[in-house]
Scaffold this active site. Structure first.
Site, PDB file in Angstrom:
ATOM      1  N   ASP A   1       0.864  -1.180   0.000  1.00 49.64           N
ATOM      2  CA  ASP A   1       0.000   0.000   0.000  1.00 49.64           C
ATOM      3  C   ASP A   1       0.897   1.225   0.000  1.00 49.64           C
ATOM      4  O   ASP A   1       1.824   1.335   0.805  1.00 49.64           O
ATOM      5  CB  ASP A   1      -0.913  -0.010   1.234  1.00 49.64           C
ATOM      6  CG  ASP A   1      -1.988   1.065   1.161  1.00 49.64           C
ATOM      7  OD1 ASP A   1      -1.635   2.251   0.989  1.00 49.64           O
ATOM      8  OD2 ASP A   1      -3.181   0.734   1.275  1.00 49.64           O
ATOM      9  N   ILE A   2       0.587   2.140  -0.923  1.00 51.20           N
ATOM     10  CA  ILE A   2       1.433   3.322  -1.092  1.00 51.20           C
ATOM     11  C   ILE A   2       1.470   4.166   0.189  1.00 51.20           C
ATOM     12  O   ILE A   2       2.459   4.847   0.456  1.00 51.20           O
ATOM     13  CB  ILE A   2       0.948   4.151  -2.317  1.00 51.20           C
ATOM     14  CG1 ILE A   2       2.071   4.994  -2.900  1.00 51.20           C
ATOM     15  CG2 ILE A   2      -0.283   4.974  -2.017  1.00 51.20           C
ATOM     16  CD1 ILE A   2       3.092   4.216  -3.664  1.00 51.20           C
TER      17      ILE A   2
ATOM     18  N   ASN B   1     -12.347  -2.758   3.908  1.00 54.10           N
ATOM     19  CA  ASN B   1     -13.380  -1.718   3.947  1.00 54.10           C
ATOM     20  C   ASN B   1     -14.345  -1.893   2.780  1.00 54.10           C
ATOM     21  O   ASN B   1     -13.907  -2.124   1.647  1.00 54.10           O
ATOM     22  CB  ASN B   1     -12.734  -0.331   3.856  1.00 54.10           C
ATOM     23  CG  ASN B   1     -11.842  -0.042   5.047  1.00 54.10           C
ATOM     24  OD1 ASN B   1     -12.214  -0.318   6.179  1.00 54.10           O
ATOM     25  ND2 ASN B   1     -10.665   0.509   4.798  1.00 54.10           N
TER      26      ASN B   1
ATOM     27  N   HIS C   1     -15.231   4.145   4.563  1.00 50.79           N
ATOM     28  CA  HIS C   1     -13.782   4.002   4.442  1.00 50.79           C
ATOM     29  C   HIS C   1     -13.256   3.489   3.116  1.00 50.79           C
ATOM     30  O   HIS C   1     -12.054   3.571   2.861  1.00 50.79           O
ATOM     31  CB  HIS C   1     -13.241   3.118   5.568  1.00 50.79           C
ATOM     32  CG  HIS C   1     -13.191   3.827   6.881  1.00 50.79           C
ATOM     33  ND1 HIS C   1     -12.415   4.944   7.083  1.00 50.79           N
ATOM     34  CD2 HIS C   1     -13.832   3.601   8.043  1.00 50.79           C
ATOM     35  CE1 HIS C   1     -12.583   5.368   8.327  1.00 50.79           C
ATOM     36  NE2 HIS C   1     -13.447   4.568   8.930  1.00 50.79           N
ATOM     37  N   GLN C   2     -14.125   2.910   2.275  1.00 45.79           N
ATOM     38  CA  GLN C   2     -13.564   2.355   1.036  1.00 45.79           C
ATOM     39  C   GLN C   2     -13.302   3.476   0.038  1.00 45.79           C
ATOM     40  O   GLN C   2     -14.214   4.193  -0.371  1.00 45.79           O
ATOM     41  CB  GLN C   2     -14.520   1.317   0.411  1.00 45.79           C
ATOM     42  CG  GLN C   2     -13.873   0.611  -0.780  1.00 45.79           C
ATOM     43  CD  GLN C   2     -14.698  -0.522  -1.359  1.00 45.79           C
ATOM     44  OE1 GLN C   2     -15.877  -0.697  -1.009  1.00 45.79           O
ATOM     45  NE2 GLN C   2     -14.092  -1.289  -2.241  1.00 45.79           N
TER      46      GLN C   2
ATOM     47  N   HIS D   1     -10.244  -5.215  -1.783  1.00 50.38           N
ATOM     48  CA  HIS D   1      -8.863  -5.382  -1.306  1.00 50.38           C
ATOM     49  C   HIS D   1      -8.866  -5.654   0.194  1.00 50.38           C
ATOM     50  O   HIS D   1      -9.728  -5.173   0.922  1.00 50.38           O
ATOM     51  CB  HIS D   1      -8.001  -4.157  -1.619  1.00 50.38           C
ATOM     52  CG  HIS D   1      -8.626  -2.862  -1.207  1.00 50.38           C
ATOM     53  ND1 HIS D   1      -9.607  -2.248  -1.952  1.00 50.38           N
ATOM     54  CD2 HIS D   1      -8.420  -2.065  -0.124  1.00 50.38           C
ATOM     55  CE1 HIS D   1      -9.967  -1.123  -1.355  1.00 50.38           C
ATOM     56  NE2 HIS D   1      -9.273  -0.992  -0.238  1.00 50.38           N
TER      57      HIS D   1
ATOM     58  N   HIS E   1      -6.480  -5.245   3.518  1.00 53.82           N
ATOM     59  CA  HIS E   1      -5.275  -4.624   4.082  1.00 53.82           C
ATOM     60  C   HIS E   1      -4.632  -5.582   5.082  1.00 53.82           C
ATOM     61  O   HIS E   1      -5.317  -6.106   5.969  1.00 53.82           O
ATOM     62  CB  HIS E   1      -5.631  -3.368   4.886  1.00 53.82           C
ATOM     63  CG  HIS E   1      -6.193  -2.231   4.103  1.00 53.82           C
ATOM     64  ND1 HIS E   1      -5.428  -1.176   3.679  1.00 53.82           N
ATOM     65  CD2 HIS E   1      -7.459  -1.972   3.685  1.00 53.82           C
ATOM     66  CE1 HIS E   1      -6.191  -0.302   3.043  1.00 53.82           C
ATOM     67  NE2 HIS E   1      -7.437  -0.757   3.031  1.00 53.82           N
TER      68      HIS E   1
HETATM   69  P1  AMP Z   1      -9.419   1.725   1.219  1.00 55.73           P
HETATM   70  O1  AMP Z   1      -9.455   3.088   1.842  1.00 55.73           O
HETATM   71  O2  AMP Z   1      -9.708   0.605   2.142  1.00 55.73           O
HETATM   72  O3  AMP Z   1     -10.269   1.680  -0.041  1.00 55.73           O
HETATM   73  O4  AMP Z   1      -7.908   1.507   0.786  1.00 55.73           O
HETATM   74  C1  AMP Z   1      -7.381   1.905  -0.436  1.00 55.73           C
HETATM   75  C2  AMP Z   1      -5.885   1.897  -0.280  1.00 55.73           C
HETATM   76  O5  AMP Z   1      -5.297   1.934  -1.560  1.00 55.73           O
HETATM   77  C3  AMP Z   1      -5.344   3.114   0.495  1.00 55.73           C
HETATM   78  O6  AMP Z   1      -4.728   2.659   1.699  1.00 55.73           O
HETATM   79  C4  AMP Z   1      -4.340   3.720  -0.482  1.00 55.73           C
HETATM   80  O7  AMP Z   1      -3.160   4.158   0.141  1.00 55.73           O
HETATM   81  C5  AMP Z   1      -4.062   2.584  -1.434  1.00 55.73           C
HETATM   82  N1  AMP Z   1      -3.647   2.991  -2.761  1.00 55.73           N
HETATM   83  C6  AMP Z   1      -4.262   3.881  -3.582  1.00 55.73           C
HETATM   84  N2  AMP Z   1      -3.586   3.989  -4.745  1.00 55.73           N
HETATM   85  C7  AMP Z   1      -2.517   3.148  -4.653  1.00 55.73           C
HETATM   86  C8  AMP Z   1      -1.439   2.810  -5.523  1.00 55.73           C
HETATM   87  N3  AMP Z   1      -1.312   3.369  -6.732  1.00 55.73           N
HETATM   88  N4  AMP Z   1      -0.522   1.908  -5.113  1.00 55.73           N
HETATM   89  C9  AMP Z   1      -0.654   1.342  -3.889  1.00 55.73           C
HETATM   90  N5  AMP Z   1      -1.634   1.612  -3.030  1.00 55.73           N
HETATM   91  C10 AMP Z   1      -2.567   2.503  -3.393  1.00 55.73           C
END
Ligand code: AMP
Ligand code: ZN
Length: 136
Positions: A29-30, A85, A90-91, A97, A99
């Protein structure tokens, strides 16, 4: 389709993949909420848990202990949260995905589990249980 995780899966945009098989990809996760924070995604685009069938769910969730143990072996965290989420609030990415968030004593990450047990009596629990059960 304009889905950032589909683009990562296809390799159209860069990512830090730690694992891939025919059904799933796991990548960092970035945001790195904590060091080693990793996402597991199905290669098939489904929005959220409600769109998953049992077959896809089993193919995705089977990767959880595999990646969790790799993170544990790598960073020896004090614990690890598995979080998914769905929809609001939160999504933020509409491609399912999971976490994996390793925990460290000084990580400042808080999950607020509030115990409301004193607000519920046995009848309340029965009602809730029966309503959900009926919908399975
Ligand atoms: P959520 O808030 O549960 O939908 O989580 C989405 C996650 O995707 C967040 O924690 C972001 O940091 C992660 N994210 C978004 N874009 C990228 C990306 N290009 N590479 C890796 N993680 C990402
Ligand atoms: Zn997608």
């Amino acid at each position: 389709m304009d889905c950032i995780f589909c683009k990562i899966i296809k390799g159209d945009i860069p990512s830090y993949k730690v694992y891939e098989d025919e059904n799933v990809v796991a990548f960092l996760d970035i945001s790195q909420i904590t060091k080693g924070h990793t996402l597991i995604v199905p290669k098939k685009h489904v929005k959220n848990v409600y769109e998953m069938d049992e077959s896809l769910a089993s193919k995705v969730f089977v990767a959880v202990p595999k990646i969790a143990n790799a993170i544990k072996k790598t960073y020896n965290p004090i614990g690890l949260n598995v979080i998914n989420n769905n929809e609001k609030p939160h999504q933020s990415v509409d491609h399912f995905h999971i976490h994996l968030i390793p925990r460290y004593s000084d990580d400042n990450f808080k999950i607020n589990f509030i115990n409301r047990q004193e607000q519920f009596n046995p009848e309340d629990y029965e009602n809730i249980r029966n309503k959900i059960k009926r919908n399975i």
